[in-house]
Design a protein around this motif. Structure first.
Motif: not given
Ligand SMILES: Nc1ncnc2c1ncn2[C@@H]1O[C@H](COP(=O)(O)OP(=O)(O)OP(=O)(O)O)[C@@H](O)[C@H]1O
Length: 246
Positions: A209-236
Motif C-alpha cells: 500500500x505504501x509503495x502505491x502511494x508514497x513518493x518516498x518511504x521510511x521503514x521503522x523497526x523497533x523504534x529505529x529508522x532502518x531504511x529511507x528511499x524509493x518504494x522500489x529500493x525498499x522492496x529490493x
C-alpha cells in the motif's frame, strides 16, 4: 505556503518514551513540499508514537521537530495545529455525540487561526477542500459520529483535518480495515490532497500500500529508522523485507 522542493517537516533524532519504555530511538525523517512520505512498519514498530510525537501528544526526551523552519518541540498540540498541521489519528478521534458538521466545525475555527498566521496568503476555502476530497461527507453532515461506519469515520477524520487548510497532513493508518474497493477511493483522495499542494506523512503497515502511494518511504523497526528511499529500493532491500515480515 511552501515552494516545491522545500523542506516542510524535519524530525531530528527524536527519542520518545511511553512511561518507562524507550520507544523511539533517534528517529529522523523529512517531508518536502507536496510530497507523500510513508512511514512503514509492523504493528508496534513505533509509527503512531512518531506521529504523536510530531503532533505534540508525547514529550520528547531528546531531539527536535521543525516545521517550516520553526522549532515546534515545546509547543502544545493545538499550537502545532494552528501552524497548519492537520492530523487524522488511527482511531479517527471523531466525537461520537457530535454531528459530523459539528466535528468539522472544530477544525474550521482552528483553520481561521492558520490563515491569520499565513500573512497575505489567501486561504483556500476549507469546505471546498474537504468536500473536494470526500464529497460523500456532505451527505453525512447531520449524522452523529456514533452512527458512522468505519470507512465513513475515516473519511470524516480526513475531511476534518482538511478543514484546517493544512500545509502538512499526518495520516495514521488511514487505510486500515477498509475493503479493497474503498482503499482505491482513499488512494484517490490522498492524490487529490497532494495535488492541492499539501504534504503528507502517512503511517502504514503494508509495504504494498505504501509503495502505491508514497513518493518516498521510511521503514521503522523497533523504534529505529532502518531504511529511507524509493518504494522500489525498499522492496529490493532484504533487511526491510525481513523486518516487515518479522
Ligand atoms: N500507551 C502505551 N503505553 C506503553 N507502551 C505503549 C503504549 N502504546 C504503545 N505502546 C508500545 O509502544 C510501541 C510502539 O507502539 P506504536 O503504537 O507506536 O506502534 P505502531 O507502529 O503504530 O503499531 P500499531 O499499528 O500497532 O499502532 C509498542 O511496543 C507498543 O506496545
Amino acid at each position: 505556503m511552501f515552494t516545491k522542493g522545500v523542506v516542510v517537516l524535519e524530525v531530528k533524532a527524536i527519542h520518545t518514551y511511553r512511561g518507562p519504555a524507550h520507544i523511539l530511538n533517534g528517529v529522523s525523517l523529512r517531508v518536502d513540499k507536496q510530497e507523500v512520505v510513508c512511514l512503514v512498519g509492523r504493528n508496534g514498530a513505533g509509527k503512531t508514537t512518531t506521529i504523536e510525537s510530531i503532533m505534540g501528544f508525547l514529550p520528547l526526551q531528546a531531539g527536535q521537530i521543525l516545521f517550516a523552519n520553526e522549532d515546534l518541540t515545546r509547543l502544545a498540540p493545538h499550537e502545532r495545529a494552528k501552524r497548519g498541521i492537520g492530523y487524522s489519528p488511527e482511531d479517527c478521534g471523531v466525537f461520537p455525540d457530535l454531528s459530523v458538521d459539528e466535528n468539522l466545525m472544530i477544525s474550521r475555527w482552528l483553520g481561521d487561526e492558520v490563515s491569520r498566521r499565513r500573512d497575505g496568503a489567501v486561504r483556500p476555502d476549507p469546505q471546498t477542500q474537504a468536500f473536494g476530497v470526500f464529497p460523500e461527507v456532505q451527505d453525512l453532515l447531520q449524522r452523529q459520529g456514533m452512527h458512522l461506519s468505519g470507512g465513513q469515520r475515516k473519511m470524516v477524520a480526513i475531511a476534518r483535518a482538511m478543514m484546517l487548510s493544512p500545509s502538512l497532513l499526518l495520516l495514521d493508518e488511514a487505510f486500515e480495515g477498509l475493503a479493497p474497493v474503498v482503499v482505491n477511493r482513499f488512494t484517490e483522495a490522498v492524490m487529490k490532497i497532494k495535488a492541492m499542494g499539501v504534504s503528507i506523512l502517512m503511517a502504514e503497515s503494508y509495504l504494498a500500500a505504501a509503495s502505491r502511494i508514497g513518493d518516498r518511504l521510511y521503514v521503522i523497526d523497533r523504534g529505529e529508522i532502518i531504511f529511507q528511499g524509493s518504494p522500489k529500493d525498499a522492496r529490493a532491500d532484504e533487511r526491510v523485507m525481513k523486518a516487515l515480515r518479522g
